[in-house]
Design a protein around this motif. Structure first.
Motif, mmCIF file in Angstrom:
data_model
loop_
_atom_site.group_PDB
_atom_site.id
_atom_site.type_symbol
_atom_site.label_atom_id
_atom_site.label_comp_id
_atom_site.label_asym_id
_atom_site.label_seq_id
_atom_site.Cartn_x
_atom_site.Cartn_y
_atom_site.Cartn_z
ATOM 1 N N UNK A 1 0.830 -1.193 0.000
ATOM 2 C CA UNK A 1 0.000 0.000 0.000
ATOM 3 C C UNK A 1 0.871 1.252 0.000
ATOM 4 N N UNK A 2 0.461 2.223 -0.784
ATOM 5 C CA UNK A 2 1.180 3.479 -0.847
ATOM 6 C C UNK A 2 0.550 4.560 0.013
ATOM 7 N N UNK A 3 -0.715 4.344 0.406
ATOM 8 C CA UNK A 3 -1.421 5.357 1.187
ATOM 9 C C UNK A 3 -2.409 4.707 2.148
ATOM 10 N N UNK A 4 -2.458 5.221 3.370
ATOM 11 C CA UNK A 4 -3.483 4.847 4.344
ATOM 12 C C UNK A 4 -4.430 6.038 4.482
ATOM 13 N N UNK A 5 -5.715 5.769 4.275
ATOM 14 C CA UNK A 5 -6.743 6.799 4.420
ATOM 15 C C UNK A 5 -7.573 6.470 5.653
ATOM 16 N N UNK A 6 -7.694 7.432 6.541
ATOM 17 C CA UNK A 6 -8.396 7.243 7.799
ATOM 18 C C UNK A 6 -9.777 7.896 7.767
ATOM 19 N N UNK A 7 -10.759 7.228 8.324
ATOM 20 C CA UNK A 7 -11.979 7.900 8.757
ATOM 21 C C UNK A 7 -11.612 8.698 10.005
ATOM 22 N N UNK A 8 -12.458 9.644 10.392
ATOM 23 C CA UNK A 8 -12.147 10.464 11.576
ATOM 24 C C UNK A 8 -12.819 9.913 12.841
ATOM 25 N N UNK A 9 -14.105 10.179 12.992
ATOM 26 C CA UNK A 9 -14.813 9.796 14.220
ATOM 27 C C UNK A 9 -14.912 8.282 14.351
ATOM 28 N N UNK A 10 -14.472 7.771 15.483
ATOM 29 C CA UNK A 10 -14.516 6.339 15.720
ATOM 30 C C UNK A 10 -13.317 5.597 15.175
ATOM 31 N N UNK A 11 -12.424 6.329 14.510
ATOM 32 C CA UNK A 11 -11.223 5.706 13.957
ATOM 33 C C UNK A 11 -9.976 6.440 14.436
ATOM 34 N N UNK A 12 -9.897 7.739 14.159
ATOM 35 C CA UNK A 12 -8.799 8.548 14.695
ATOM 36 C C UNK A 12 -9.104 9.020 16.106
ATOM 37 N N UNK A 13 -10.317 9.530 16.295
ATOM 38 C CA UNK A 13 -10.687 10.096 17.600
ATOM 39 C C UNK A 13 -11.951 9.448 18.136
#
Length: 212
Positions: free
Chosen positions: A2-14
């Protein structure tokens, strides 16, 4: 790889699950004469855009600003209770060190995203260099628009990207454009059947996926 990780915000990052209580409490303060809604009916709003929440709760557009203030306070001060999940910042910085690009795909607007990013700190903020909010696209998750937009601006293909999220909307968005999806169980607020390539109990497991 994988060249990129894409995060959701609520419930994933914070951990923004406190926002469910804010909506529940604020709704009943603003509309005391409406039939009472149990807290369980507000859980789905955790994954909604502002417009979806407004429509779901039957908030008139002219009342939206007042409703937001009653629920979340001046300058979204309720966000002060929102914290990054354990190991998230550590993983973001390690991925940056490994040369992995990172982005965010969130149903928040820019104002609320900027409030959330304060909980991650400057270094993590700088590592998340591609952010797609509800304001860049016509149709939010689970529609494919956000990931299609992200692929357009980065030049990456679906298999170059790992999307990490905690909801069925995240999973269906990824599935619609054949982007591999990792289910972030650490942010789960209700049991869901989530179609995914990976099930993650801890953010640190992302590093193992990337290294393999």
């Amino acid at each position: 790889m994988y060249q990129m990780v894409v995060w959701d915000c609520d419930g994933t990052l914070v951990n923004a699950s406190r926002m469910i209580d804010c909506l529940y409490e604020g709704y009943h303060r603003m509309y005391p004469d409406r039939p009472h809604k149990p807290r369980s009916e507000f859980v789905c709003c955790y994954y909604f855009t502002d417009r979806e929440t407004r429509d779901y709760l039957n908030i008139a557009p002219s009342e939206e600003e007042t409703f937001h203030h009653i629920c979340f306070g001046e300058n979204s001060e309720a966000m002060d209770s929102v914290q990054a999940f354990d190991h998230i910042v550590e993983v973001i910085l390690k991925l940056k060190e490994l040369g992995i690009r990172q982005g965010v795909n969130t149903s928040r607007n820019h104002l609320m995203w900027n409030e959330a990013i304060k909980q991650l700190g400057k270094e993590a903020h700088e590592a998340l260099d591609t952010v797609v909010t509800q304001e860049e696209i016509k149709h939010p998750k689970p529609a494919p628009d956000s990931l299609e937009y992200l692929m357009d601006i980065t030049g990456l293909t679906a298999e170059d990207i790992l999307f990490v999220g905690d909801s069925i909307n995240d999973a269906l968005c990824a599935e619609s454009v054949h982007v591999p999806f990792a289910y972030a169980k650490w942010g789960e607020v209700l049991p869901q059947h989530i179609p995914c390539r990976y099930v993650l109990q801890n953010p640190l497991e992302i590093l193992q996926i990337i290294k393999n």
